[in-house]
Design a protein around this motif. Structure first.
Motif, PDB file in Angstrom:
ATOM      1  N   LEU A  70     -59.711  72.113  15.428  1.00 44.63           N
ATOM      2  CA  LEU A  70     -59.246  73.480  15.665  1.00 44.63           C
ATOM      3  C   LEU A  70     -60.055  74.189  16.753  1.00 44.63           C
ATOM      4  O   LEU A  70     -59.811  75.358  17.039  1.00 44.63           O
ATOM      5  N   ASP A  71     -61.022  73.476  17.333  1.00 44.70           N
ATOM      6  CA  ASP A  71     -61.910  74.024  18.362  1.00 44.70           C
ATOM      7  C   ASP A  71     -62.729  75.204  17.837  1.00 44.70           C
ATOM      8  O   ASP A  71     -63.038  76.135  18.571  1.00 44.70           O
ATOM      9  N   ARG A  72     -63.093  75.132  16.576  1.00 42.09           N
ATOM     10  CA  ARG A  72     -63.960  76.139  15.952  1.00 42.09           C
ATOM     11  C   ARG A  72     -65.334  75.488  15.781  1.00 42.09           C
ATOM     12  O   ARG A  72     -65.788  75.199  14.686  1.00 42.09           O
ATOM     13  N   ILE A  73     -65.974  75.279  16.934  1.00 43.49           N
ATOM     14  CA  ILE A  73     -67.168  74.443  17.009  1.00 43.49           C
ATOM     15  C   ILE A  73     -68.361  75.053  16.267  1.00 43.49           C
ATOM     16  O   ILE A  73     -69.071  74.339  15.550  1.00 43.49           O
ATOM     17  N   LYS A  74     -68.600  76.341  16.409  1.00 43.18           N
ATOM     18  CA  LYS A  74     -69.738  76.944  15.707  1.00 43.18           C
ATOM     19  C   LYS A  74     -69.587  76.781  14.201  1.00 43.18           C
ATOM     20  O   LYS A  74     -70.547  76.417  13.509  1.00 43.18           O
ATOM     21  N   GLU A  75     -68.387  77.038  13.686  1.00 41.87           N
ATOM     22  CA  GLU A  75     -68.143  76.863  12.251  1.00 41.87           C
ATOM     23  C   GLU A  75     -68.345  75.403  11.848  1.00 41.87           C
ATOM     24  O   GLU A  75     -68.910  75.120  10.789  1.00 41.87           O
ATOM     25  N   ALA A  76     -67.872  74.485  12.680  1.00 37.65           N
ATOM     26  CA  ALA A  76     -68.032  73.062  12.394  1.00 37.65           C
ATOM     27  C   ALA A  76     -69.516  72.710  12.304  1.00 37.65           C
ATOM     28  O   ALA A  76     -69.937  72.009  11.375  1.00 37.65           O
ATOM     29  N   CYS A  77     -70.300  73.190  13.258  1.00 36.18           N
ATOM     30  CA  CYS A  77     -71.738  72.914  13.245  1.00 36.18           C
ATOM     31  C   CYS A  77     -72.391  73.450  11.976  1.00 36.18           C
ATOM     32  O   CYS A  77     -73.217  72.761  11.355  1.00 36.18           O
ATOM     33  N   ASP A  78     -72.026  74.656  11.581  1.00 40.30           N
ATOM     34  CA  ASP A  78     -72.600  75.258  10.374  1.00 40.30           C
ATOM     35  C   ASP A  78     -72.269  74.430   9.128  1.00 40.30           C
ATOM     36  O   ASP A  78     -73.142  74.154   8.295  1.00 40.30           O
ATOM     37  N   VAL A  79     -71.010  74.034   9.007  1.00 43.21           N
ATOM     38  CA  VAL A  79     -70.581  73.244   7.844  1.00 43.21           C
ATOM     39  C   VAL A  79     -71.280  71.890   7.846  1.00 43.21           C
ATOM     40  O   VAL A  79     -71.757  71.424   6.798  1.00 43.21           O
ATOM     41  N   LEU A  80     -71.350  71.257   8.996  1.00 45.17           N
ATOM     42  CA  LEU A  80     -71.992  69.948   9.086  1.00 45.17           C
ATOM     43  C   LEU A  80     -73.479  70.036   8.754  1.00 45.17           C
ATOM     44  O   LEU A  80     -74.006  69.181   8.028  1.00 45.17           O
ATOM     45  N   ARG A  81     -74.158  71.060   9.245  1.00 46.11           N
ATOM     46  CA  ARG A  81     -75.587  71.223   8.920  1.00 46.11           C
ATOM     47  C   ARG A  81     -75.790  71.408   7.422  1.00 46.11           C
ATOM     48  O   ARG A  81     -76.724  70.830   6.842  1.00 46.11           O
ATOM     49  N   ASP A  82     -74.930  72.215   6.809  1.00 44.81           N
ATOM     50  CA  ASP A  82     -75.021  72.390   5.348  1.00 44.81           C
ATOM     51  C   ASP A  82     -74.810  71.062   4.636  1.00 44.81           C
ATOM     52  O   ASP A  82     -75.521  70.726   3.690  1.00 44.81           O
ATOM     53  N   GLY A  83     -73.812  70.310   5.082  1.00 44.96           N
ATOM     54  CA  GLY A  83     -73.518  69.021   4.466  1.00 44.96           C
ATOM     55  C   GLY A  83     -74.651  68.028   4.629  1.00 44.96           C
ATOM     56  O   GLY A  83     -74.998  67.301   3.688  1.00 44.96           O
ATOM     57  N   ILE A  84     -75.256  67.997   5.790  1.00 39.77           N
ATOM     58  CA  ILE A  84     -76.381  67.093   6.045  1.00 39.77           C
ATOM     59  C   ILE A  84     -77.550  67.445   5.124  1.00 39.77           C
ATOM     60  O   ILE A  84     -78.172  66.559   4.526  1.00 39.77           O
ATOM     61  N   ARG A  85     -77.830  68.727   4.998  1.00 39.34           N
ATOM     62  CA  ARG A  85     -78.928  69.185   4.137  1.00 39.34           C
ATOM     63  C   ARG A  85     -78.673  68.784   2.687  1.00 39.34           C
ATOM     64  O   ARG A  85     -79.557  68.247   2.007  1.00 39.34           O
ATOM     65  N   LEU A  86     -77.442  69.011   2.212  1.00 42.85           N
ATOM     66  CA  LEU A  86     -77.110  68.669   0.825  1.00 42.85           C
ATOM     67  C   LEU A  86     -77.082  67.160   0.600  1.00 42.85           C
ATOM     68  O   LEU A  86     -77.478  66.680  -0.470  1.00 42.85           O
ATOM     69  N   ALA A  87     -76.629  66.410   1.577  1.00 38.55           N
ATOM     70  CA  ALA A  87     -76.609  64.944   1.457  1.00 38.55           C
ATOM     71  C   ALA A  87     -78.029  64.410   1.301  1.00 38.55           C
ATOM     72  O   ALA A  87     -78.290  63.547   0.455  1.00 38.55           O
ATOM     73  N   ALA A  88     -78.938  64.943   2.098  1.00 39.60           N
ATOM     74  CA  ALA A  88     -80.340  64.510   1.998  1.00 39.60           C
ATOM     75  C   ALA A  88     -80.922  64.895   0.641  1.00 39.60           C
ATOM     76  O   ALA A  88     -81.683  64.124   0.046  1.00 39.60           O
ATOM     77  N   LYS A  89     -80.545  66.058   0.158  1.00 35.75           N
ATOM     78  CA  LYS A  89     -81.046  66.517  -1.150  1.00 35.75           C
ATOM     79  C   LYS A  89     -80.525  65.616  -2.270  1.00 35.75           C
ATOM     80  O   LYS A  89     -81.276  65.269  -3.181  1.00 35.75           O
ATOM     81  N   LEU A  90     -79.247  65.232  -2.199  1.00 36.89           N
ATOM     82  CA  LEU A  90     -78.690  64.347  -3.219  1.00 36.89           C
ATOM     83  C   LEU A  90     -79.309  62.956  -3.135  1.00 36.89           C
ATOM     84  O   LEU A  90     -79.633  62.353  -4.158  1.00 36.89           O
ATOM     85  N   GLY A  91     -79.409  62.418  -1.939  1.00 38.82           N
ATOM     86  CA  GLY A  91     -80.081  61.154  -1.714  1.00 38.82           C
ATOM     87  C   GLY A  91     -79.369  59.904  -2.196  1.00 38.82           C
ATOM     88  O   GLY A  91     -79.936  58.819  -2.116  1.00 38.82           O
TER      89      GLY A  91
END
Length: 110
Positions: A70-91
């Motif tokens: 959808l070319d909503r790059i800032k939102e995509a970056c925010d969601v991806l950063r949150d997901g990366i953080r949570l993925a690392a936390k879950l492990g």
């Protein structure tokens, strides 16, 4: 908004169990398969908020991909950063795999 018989079936099942993460994810993927990225993002954001206590990591990856389309790059970056953080936390192996995919996508759009 496009719809399909499969979406109608999933929505009927969600009426009985609105917090079923697997069904909600399936509904989002149906939206994506019909080219309805705004609908996909809406369902995934709902899933992310409903599953905050037990994050559904794949939802972050799919939301990021749909937001990029959808070319909503800032939102995509925010969601991806949150997901990366949570993925690392879950492990878990699955979470770490999705986290790696999210890192790869994030690297291509930043």
């Amino acid at each position: 908004m496009p719809t399909s018989p499969r979406m109608q079936q999933i929505e009927a099942m969600l009426a009985d169990d609105p917090d079923d993460a697997f069904l909600r994810y399936g509904l989002a993927m149906e939206h994506a398969s019909l080219g309805d990225d705004p609908g996909c993002v809406n369902v995934l954001r709902d899933l992310i908020s409903r599953s905050a206590a037990n994050p559904y990591i794949a939802a972050y990856l799919q939301a990021g991909q749909a937001l990029v389309r959808l070319d909503r790059i800032k939102e995509a970056c925010d969601v991806l950063r949150d997901g990366i953080r949570l993925a690392a936390k879950l492990g878990t192996p699955e979470a770490m795999h999705a986290g790696g995919e999210m890192q790869g996508l994030l690297a291509t759009i930043e």
